[in-house]
Each structure stands twice: as C-alpha cells, then as structure tokens.
Design a protein around this motif. Sequence first.
Motif, mmCIF file in Angstrom:
data_model
loop_
_atom_site.group_PDB
_atom_site.id
_atom_site.type_symbol
_atom_site.label_atom_id
_atom_site.label_comp_id
_atom_site.label_asym_id
_atom_site.label_seq_id
_atom_site.Cartn_x
_atom_site.Cartn_y
_atom_site.Cartn_z
ATOM 1 N N ILE A 1 0.879 -1.172 0.000
ATOM 2 C CA ILE A 1 0.000 0.000 0.000
ATOM 3 C C ILE A 1 0.917 1.223 0.000
ATOM 4 C CG2 ILE A 1 -1.732 1.334 1.248
ATOM 5 C CD1 ILE A 1 -2.751 -1.265 2.449
ATOM 6 N N LEU A 2 0.814 2.022 -1.046
ATOM 7 C CA LEU A 2 1.659 3.210 -1.191
ATOM 8 C C LEU A 2 0.828 4.449 -0.870
ATOM 9 C CD1 LEU A 2 4.490 4.260 -2.098
ATOM 10 C CD2 LEU A 2 3.511 4.515 -4.391
ATOM 11 N N LYS A 3 1.134 5.089 0.254
ATOM 12 C CA LYS A 3 0.429 6.307 0.651
ATOM 13 C C LYS A 3 1.172 7.510 0.079
ATOM 14 C CE LYS A 3 -0.877 6.583 5.012
ATOM 15 N NZ LYS A 3 -2.345 6.747 4.927
ATOM 16 N N ILE A 4 0.487 8.283 -0.753
ATOM 17 C CA ILE A 4 1.124 9.446 -1.379
ATOM 18 C C ILE A 4 0.436 10.720 -0.915
ATOM 19 C CG2 ILE A 4 1.697 10.602 -3.547
ATOM 20 C CD1 ILE A 4 1.724 7.911 -4.940
ATOM 21 N N ASN A 5 1.220 11.597 -0.321
ATOM 22 C CA ASN A 5 0.742 12.921 0.068
ATOM 23 C C ASN A 5 1.811 13.920 -0.360
ATOM 24 O OD1 ASN A 5 -0.989 14.806 1.155
ATOM 25 N ND2 ASN A 5 -0.196 14.603 3.226
ATOM 26 N N SER A 6 1.890 14.132 -1.669
ATOM 27 C CA SER A 6 2.994 14.914 -2.238
ATOM 28 C C SER A 6 2.532 15.720 -3.450
ATOM 29 C CB SER A 6 4.134 13.967 -2.651
ATOM 30 O OG SER A 6 5.107 14.653 -3.413
ATOM 31 N N PRO A 7 3.000 16.962 -3.557
ATOM 32 C CA PRO A 7 2.693 17.764 -4.744
ATOM 33 C C PRO A 7 3.679 17.510 -5.883
ATOM 34 C CG PRO A 7 3.926 19.090 -3.220
ATOM 35 C CD PRO A 7 3.792 17.738 -2.569
ATOM 36 N N GLY A 8 4.600 16.552 -5.680
ATOM 37 C CA GLY A 8 5.630 16.275 -6.686
ATOM 38 C C GLY A 8 6.936 16.959 -6.333
ATOM 39 N N GLY A 9 7.754 17.186 -7.340
ATOM 40 C CA GLY A 9 9.065 17.803 -7.116
ATOM 41 C C GLY A 9 10.001 17.428 -8.244
ATOM 42 N N SER A 10 11.103 16.780 -7.907
ATOM 43 C CA SER A 10 12.102 16.366 -8.889
ATOM 44 C C SER A 10 11.521 15.302 -9.822
ATOM 45 C CB SER A 10 13.332 15.807 -8.168
ATOM 46 O OG SER A 10 14.125 15.014 -9.039
ATOM 47 N N LEU A 11 11.588 15.558 -11.134
ATOM 48 C CA LEU A 11 11.092 14.574 -12.107
ATOM 49 C C LEU A 11 11.969 13.324 -12.093
ATOM 50 C CD1 LEU A 11 9.069 13.871 -14.354
ATOM 51 C CD2 LEU A 11 10.651 14.916 -15.988
ATOM 52 N N THR A 12 13.265 13.502 -11.932
ATOM 53 C CA THR A 12 14.185 12.363 -11.887
ATOM 54 C C THR A 12 13.859 11.453 -10.709
ATOM 55 O OG1 THR A 12 15.933 13.703 -12.881
ATOM 56 C CG2 THR A 12 16.616 11.671 -11.795
ATOM 57 N N ALA A 13 13.617 12.044 -9.544
ATOM 58 C CA ALA A 13 13.254 11.259 -8.361
ATOM 59 C C ALA A 13 11.965 10.488 -8.614
ATOM 60 C CB ALA A 13 13.092 12.172 -7.151
ATOM 61 N N ALA A 14 10.981 11.150 -9.229
ATOM 62 C CA ALA A 14 9.698 10.500 -9.528
ATOM 63 C C ALA A 14 9.902 9.322 -10.484
ATOM 64 C CB ALA A 14 8.725 11.505 -10.124
ATOM 65 N N GLU A 15 10.756 9.511 -11.486
ATOM 66 C CA GLU A 15 11.013 8.438 -12.470
ATOM 67 C C GLU A 15 11.673 7.232 -11.797
ATOM 68 O OE1 GLU A 15 11.683 11.156 -16.506
ATOM 69 O OE2 GLU A 15 13.382 10.628 -15.225
ATOM 70 N N TYR A 16 12.660 7.481 -10.939
ATOM 71 C CA TYR A 16 13.375 6.380 -10.283
ATOM 72 C C TYR A 16 12.445 5.603 -9.357
ATOM 73 C CZ TYR A 16 17.945 8.000 -11.956
ATOM 74 O OH TYR A 16 19.013 8.336 -12.739
ATOM 75 N N ILE A 17 11.615 6.323 -8.616
ATOM 76 C CA ILE A 17 10.663 5.655 -7.723
ATOM 77 C C ILE A 17 9.655 4.858 -8.537
ATOM 78 C CG2 ILE A 17 8.825 6.037 -6.020
ATOM 79 C CD1 ILE A 17 10.447 8.549 -5.122
ATOM 80 N N TYR A 18 9.179 5.440 -9.620
ATOM 81 C CA TYR A 18 8.228 4.761 -10.511
ATOM 82 C C TYR A 18 8.821 3.450 -11.035
ATOM 83 C CZ TYR A 18 5.438 3.799 -14.689
ATOM 84 O OH TYR A 18 4.672 3.192 -15.659
#
Length: 614
Positions: free
Chosen positions: A363-380
């Motif tokens: 279960i992935l709880k997300i409470n984030s407006p985003g930020g670094s695109l690179t960080a988002a890609e790596y986590i994805y």
Amino acid sequence: MTILWNLIKSFFCYIWFTINFLKKLIFNIIFLLLVIIIGYYIYNIDYNNQINNLNKNKKHILEIDVQYLTDDMINQNNIFLKFFNKILNLSVTNSTFQVAQAIHHAKTDKNISGIVLNLSDCMVEDMNTLSYIGKYLNDFKTSGKPIYAIGDMYNQNQYYLASFANKIILEPHGYVDLHGLSAEHFYFNSLLKKLKIKLNVFKIGDFKSAIEPITRDNMSQNTKIIEKKLINNLWGNYLKTVSNNRKISIQNLLPKHKDLIQKLKESNGNLALYALKNKLVDSLSTKFDFNFDMMKKFGLDLYNQTYNHINIDEYINQNLKQNKKNNIAVITINGILNYGIESHNIINEINQVYLDPAIKGLILKINSPGGSLTAAEYIYNSLISLKKVNKPIVVSMGEVAASGGYFIATAGNYIISDINTITGSIGIFSILPTFNNTLKNFGIYSDGVNTNIGLENSIYKELPLQNKEIIKINIQGGYDQFIHLISNSRHKSIKDVKKLANGMVWLGKDAKKNGLVDSIGDFDSAIEKISELTKIKMKNISLKWFEDDTDFLPLNLLDFFSFQKNNSVLLFNNIFPSLVNYYLQKDLLKNNLLLPKQQINDPRNIYAIYNLNN
C-alpha cells in the motif's frame, strides 16, 4: 636561574592540573545530573504505566489530545521518544492509523465509557486525516457511548473534528472561527527584474501555476479559475460534512454578512454566546467546570485529581500490539520529492519489499505535490519492478498527489483517492536563472575557457542558445513520457490524456469521473483492495510500516539544532528557489520546525510539481 625556572614550571603545572581537575569534575557532575534526570523520567514513565495497569479494569474516558498526526507508525514503547518529549516538553505526534484503531478498539472496550476530544492544542491541517478520524468517531457513537469535544476556541480544522462529537463545549470567552478558504501567494517577478536576474523558463502546461510566483506579479486568469473551483468544492464539502454532523443548515452554520451582523448584535458581540445561540456548540463551560462535571459522571481519579480517563498514547500502548508476522507493506511518500537521500530511501524501502518473500503486496500512501522529475522516475521504475514479481500495489492518495506525485501513483495496480484529494497537474518545467547582469551592476564579471564552447552551463553568463535547445528537447521528451505513461496505465488514448493534462488540477471526485483514479475511498479502502488483489483474507492482513531511521527522535528536536549546513549564499544551480516554500514550509511551520535552506533538487533541473496555494 634553574630554581626560578623550576618554580615557574611547577606553577604552570599546578595551574594545568587544577584546570584538568575542574574540567573532569564539571563533566562528571553534568554526567551524574543527566543520569539522575534520565533515571527519574524513566522511573516516572514506568510508574505511570504501573498506575495505568492497576487502573486497567476501571471504567475510563478515552482522552484524545493530539497535536499532530502523521501517516507513519509511531513506536509507543520507544523510551527515547518518551524521554525527549517529557524533558524538552516537545509537541507530541501521533499516528493517524493508530489513533483510528484505538477508537475502533474503544468502541467495544467495556472499560471505556466515552471519549473526550481535547482540541485546544490540535494543529492537524490535513482535512483527509481529520475526515478519516471522524469516520471512526461516527462509528464509535453507534455503541451509545458519548463523545465530548472541548476547546478554548475552535479554528476551522478543530471545529471540523469537533463536529463529530455528541456534545461540543466552548470556553465562555472563546469563539468558533469559520471564515472559508482562500488561495493567495507572494509574487516576485518585479523584484527579480529590479535585481536584473534573468529567468530562462521552459514549461509545458498552460495551467502549470507553480512557476507563476517568480514569472508574474499576480495570479493568472487560468489559475484563478482553477483555484476558485478547487476552494469552492473543498469548502462545499467542509460545510456539508459539518452541517450533517451538527444537524443544522448551512445557512445557520455560515450566515450571510447581513444576517451575521444582526445575530452578533443580538448576542451583544459575545462570540461564544453567538456560537451557543446558533447551535455551533452545545454549552459554554470553563475547563474546571467541565472536569468537575466529568468527575460526577465518570468518577474521580485520585492519583491525577481529575476524572477517570486514559490518555490516547497509553491506551494505544496497552491495547494495540503490532504483529511481527507482516504480509503487506505500507510505504509513505510525504512532501516535496527531492532527488538524493530522500528518493534513495524510498527506493530502498521498495527494494526491501521486493526482496522479502513474506511481503505479498504494497500500500503506497502518497501525500505529495511532486518535485524532482528524476526522483519520480526512479521511484516509478522501482515500483514497476515490484509488480513484475507479482506484488500488487494499491495507491492511497492523501491531501495532494499531483504532478510528480501522480506520476508515481500511475505505477499502482489500483489508485484510491479521497474526495478532497488534489491530483492531476500533469506538466513539467525547468527554470535556469542567470546573474550576469546583476553582477555587472557591481562591476563583477565572469570569464574563462571551456572545451565545449556554447555548451557551458554557468549562472554567471547568458544561457547559450545550444543549451536552450537541449533543455527544450528534454522538457518535451519528459512531458511526452508523462503522457504515454498515463495513457498506458490508465488505458486511455494519448488524445484523451492530453485533454486532462496541460497542468490542470482535479479534486478526487472529478479525477474519478475522468478516469485518473479508480475509486473514492481512504486507507481502509486500500487495505480491502490489497486483500482482494493478494487473495489474503482481511482478518489475516498484517501491515509492515516502513519508517525513516530518524523517527526514534521527535522531529521537533530540530528546533534546537536549526543551524545552517553551509554559510554560502543561496545556490541557484539545480534548484528552483521559489518552490522552497509552500508545501514544505506549510508542513514545517505547522510543526514548528525551522529548517534552513531546504532545496528542491533535480540533477537535470526538471520539475513536476503542483504548488499548493491555500
């Protein structure tokens, strides 16, 4: 001469010996005092636990006196946490899930006669969190046990939670502050022009408002339309919930200006009396009178000289035991996404889920407006690897899961949004400031040689045309990837996704209607869904919560250590300075944290972030 030298030598040796002796004495005294203080508080904690255990079979009121709520799990048995909270009088943070489970347990607990919500110090601002606790309070009331809410005054969030009580008590000189929602921001474009700082802006998304504070002097019409719609819907949901809870009309809850003035005159300007007459509260009482009334109803606690009650922390400690044989992981992504240690920690947690054969889903709880695109890609990408080994992912969205936060959410097998979740904001941007004109004003110039003329990346020179072309290609490529990713995961055509993109934001119910999420629900809905996907019966679900290594100390200790890591001027390379602010500052300020120079960092200087301006 030799005798004189020996005397001088002996004198300084004696002085040195005395200084050493005093130094050791002082340190030993300090050490002894620390041992005594720690021993005293540990004894105090244990003694209080013994008293609570002795009174375990007495009937109590469960007192919920929370200051902050977190999506993480709190270890109630952590002796260091208790010690630092007590000795430094720090703000107490509770786990939302644990508080909800405690209320659920208290519903059928024969030793619990009711609940008191002591809301004077409550600083929880996340409406989704308050709504989740409210759901359990409503369920508790079906047992026939009463819930009392008491406060010196009630701000909007405190009053929202209080509305779930059977009876709301207000101090005679208090008030209920209902004023609505607003979306405001500071704008710095003219200041940057005066400082002759040039901003090289690269953006895809006409409704991408995150960069407006430094590119404009006011809110754009597009942003005003979107923000107005958002806050109207959020406020409408707020009023509807409170109105239903209090069984009064919305007009009575928040009268028009003319009616408000008339009602205030009838109450002689007494805001507490106004709240009572208009059924916003049920009674006016001092805390002393309230305690006396509770003692008459529920008995006297001789040790604490108050009514029989048990604090929420102790109740959790005594009644909620964590199962060590976990089969479902819970990972929380909170706040702005930063590339580096923060993103690597999240990826490491995902990797642990990947490697643990006992863990069957996430279960992935997300409470984030985003930020670094690179960080988002790596986590994805890490999450996609998890799905390849047949470990399903259910995403549970919090207050906001937008832009980079939504990028990550699309890796889930199933996405659950709260009705008030802000999501979407599909778009990316990059900003590269240059300071050559600013420095020129002071007679400062930058010069040198480079192996690749035209490709240098310096904030002290004009951005070369070649660099601009490269950034444009990167931005377009990143946006196209974002669109294709949503198209594949949400089973929509590129054309349909683009209609929902362009930086536009959506509330949960609209996101569901547009197919950006699968259903409206909360964390409990996520547990039910992961049970279905993993084919593990609900009664057999056991959650493994991943927490930061630093959680054993209260975050508020940073108040005592708010020193700068470096004393250099603000660095503008690889950061988007104006976005240091909102979401992070909102979270830090409400927790009284003063963290210096937080940076939003991306190695490519490309960001996917929604700037929440409410």
